[in-house]
Design an enzyme around this catalytic site. Structure first.
Site, PDB file in Angstrom:
ATOM      1  CB  VAL A  63      -0.965  -0.013   1.214  1.00 36.18           C
ATOM      2  CG1 VAL A  63      -1.676   1.333   1.356  1.00 36.18           C
ATOM      3  CG2 VAL A  63      -2.000  -1.122   1.069  1.00 36.18           C
ATOM      4  CB  THR A 140       2.561  -3.766  -9.345  1.00 31.21           C
ATOM      5  OG1 THR A 140       2.731  -4.190  -7.994  1.00 31.21           O
ATOM      6  CG2 THR A 140       1.118  -3.349  -9.570  1.00 31.21           C
ATOM      7  NE  ARG A 149      -6.397   4.862  -8.678  1.00 31.98           N
ATOM      8  CZ  ARG A 149      -5.159   4.485  -8.343  1.00 31.98           C
ATOM      9  NH1 ARG A 149      -4.491   5.156  -7.430  1.00 31.98           N
ATOM     10  NH2 ARG A 149      -4.606   3.448  -8.922  1.00 31.98           N
ATOM     11  CG  HIS A 259      -3.927  -1.571  -8.091  1.00 36.23           C
ATOM     12  ND1 HIS A 259      -2.734  -1.991  -8.597  1.00 36.23           N
ATOM     13  CD2 HIS A 259      -3.631  -0.510  -7.288  1.00 36.23           C
ATOM     14  CE1 HIS A 259      -1.750  -1.222  -8.133  1.00 36.23           C
ATOM     15  NE2 HIS A 259      -2.279  -0.325  -7.328  1.00 36.23           N
ATOM     16  NE  ARG A 262      -5.743   2.367  -4.852  1.00 30.60           N
ATOM     17  CZ  ARG A 262      -6.025   3.392  -4.060  1.00 30.60           C
ATOM     18  NH1 ARG A 262      -7.160   3.432  -3.417  1.00 30.60           N
ATOM     19  NH2 ARG A 262      -5.164   4.384  -3.908  1.00 30.60           N
ATOM     20  CB  SER A 291      -9.358  -7.001  -5.191  1.00 32.10           C
ATOM     21  OG  SER A 291      -8.119  -6.540  -5.712  1.00 32.10           O
ATOM     22  CB  VAL A 293      -9.765 -10.446   1.184  1.00 36.15           C
ATOM     23  CG1 VAL A 293      -9.733 -11.426   2.353  1.00 36.15           C
ATOM     24  CG2 VAL A 293      -9.573 -11.172  -0.141  1.00 36.15           C
ATOM     25  NE  ARG A 314      -9.809   0.885  -1.030  1.00 34.76           N
ATOM     26  CZ  ARG A 314      -9.892   0.155  -2.149  1.00 34.76           C
ATOM     27  NH1 ARG A 314      -9.955  -1.163  -2.078  1.00 34.76           N
ATOM     28  NH2 ARG A 314      -9.916   0.745  -3.325  1.00 34.76           N
TER      29      ARG A 314
END
Ligand SMILES: Cc1cc2nc3c(=O)[nH]c(=O)nc-3n(C[C@H](O)[C@H](O)[C@H](O)COP(=O)(O)O)c2cc1C
Length: 365
Positions: A63, A140, A149, A259, A262, A291, A293, A314
């Site tokens: 992150v 990545t 975004r 992602h 995102r 993603s 979870v 997150r």
């Protein structure tokens, strides 16, 4: 706790944020069938992945800017992960440098990298990882561009080089966070400091994303494989053909990820594409998914569908923002406890039997 700029940066997704929701909804399509009269007095959530002994089948995903959740957050994550024996992958965009994180005693972390337009930077980052004793690189590949975004656009994240008046007000409202930051000095992306991508965090945020090379191809993956002799995980694979090609190039693991919603929006939920990717990856390459979870049942559902491990983004950032290392430790314990409960009630006592029971444990709701 957080000013809007960083709260929205973590919470947000691309375009309509359809995939953020789709990732969660995919888990709601599945239930787990209870089984009875099996001895579940001893349940172990432990597993082994790429040579890491994990106390539970999940890891902390990379992150970027996580160190903005509170001062020292990257180090707190490394310590919590080490204490709880789960893998932690440091982002290229970390506030604390890879070197300082690796100096945390006993830390055995993974390093996430992007291939930058300036290959010398990438080469140097690979060397730094090697010198730090990192055993696994996570490349990545789902960010050839950074899409709009909306929340970041509104707040000026990656656009402004100085805080706006609205942001200053938001910093004032999040006064505890602001005091914590001011007391320790305004942070920068410590991991990218050697490359002079800007003097301040906002400048770095603006230039760093534009350094990610949009012209990347399979040849570059071959190049990276040749540069790096350790474990290689390719993160952001959503198509079975791409997974098969990663295996052919020599990836040790592929990570099914959008992602956290995102990037491409709408893209399929990761849980929905997982079985096809497991099938195309074959027996030599493990599959990890992330993603959306959030609960122990999500982890069990993903493992039953062929994932070796799952990752969370997150949730660990929020835990650090809310209460620092203690809260993150609680979160890890809580998730591990939920996994143990679900495994016991589903009649499985270890990750191996869970994975071999497979989709037969599940019913579509
Ligand atoms: C705030 C934020 C920053 C992220 N930064 C990175 C990053 O620097 N590198 C990367 O590979 N993935 C990054 N990701 C993606 C995560 O590694 C992970 O794939 C995603 O968060 C998983 O979804 P979840 O948040 O729903 O658990 C980031 C995600 C978030 C939310």
């Amino acid at each position: 706790m957080l000013p809007r700029l960083f709260r929205d940066y973590v919470a947000g997704g691309a375009h309509g944020e359809v995939s953020v929701q789709a990732n969660r909804d995919a888990f709601k399509k599945w239930t787990i069938v209870p089984r009875c009269l099996r001895d579940v007095s001893q349940v172990s959530t432990a597993t082994r992945w790429l040579g890491y002994d994990c106390a539970a089948p999940f890891m902390l995903a990379p992150v970027g800017f996580a160190g903005m959740m509170r001062c020292g957050a990257d180090l707190m994550a490394a310590r919590a992960a080490e204490k709880k024996k789960i893998p932690f992958c440091v982002s290229t965009f970390s506030i604390t440098s890879l070197e300082d994180i690796c100096a945390v005693q006993g830390t055995d972390i993974l390093a996430q990298i992007y291939v930058f337009c300036d290959r010398e930077i990438t080469r140097d980052m690979i060397n730094r990882a090697r010198q730090c004793g990192v055993r696994t690189l996570m490349l990545t590949v789902d960010t050839p561009i950074t899409p709009l975004r909306p929340r970041d656009e509104k707040n000026g994240f990656r656009r402004l080089t100085n805080p706006s008046v609205a942001q200053m007000l938001s910093f004032a409202r999040a006064w505890r966070w602001s005091l914590n930051m001011v007391r320790h000095g305004m942070p920068v992306l410590g991991n990218l400091q050697p490359y002079g991508l800007g003097r301040t965090l906002l400048e770095q945020a603006k230039t760093a994303a534009s350094q990610i090379d949009p012209s990347l191809t399979w040849k570059d993956l071959e190049w990276l494989r040749a540069q790096w002799g350790g474990n290689l995980v390719v993160k952001g694979v959503m198509h079975p053909d791409d997974a098969a090609r990663c295996v052919a190039v020599g990836a040790d693991s592929v990570m099914v990820s959008n992602h956290g919603g995102r990037q491409l929006d709408p893209s399929p939920a990761t849980l929905d594409v997982l079985p096809d990717i497991v099938a195309s990856s074959g027996p030599t390459c493990s599959v990890v998914m992330d993603s959306g979870v959030r609960r122990g049942a999500d982890v069990v559902c993903a493992l039953a569908q062929g994932s070796s491990l799952v990752a969370l983004g997150r949730p660990w950032a929020w835990a650090l923002a809310a209460g620092g290392e203690a809260t993150l430790t609680e979160m890890i314990d809580g998730l591990q406890g939920e996994i143990r409960d679900v495994m016991a009630l589903a009649g499985t006592t270890c990750v191996e039997t869970l994975r071999s029971a497979g989709p037969a444990m599940l019913r579509r709701s």
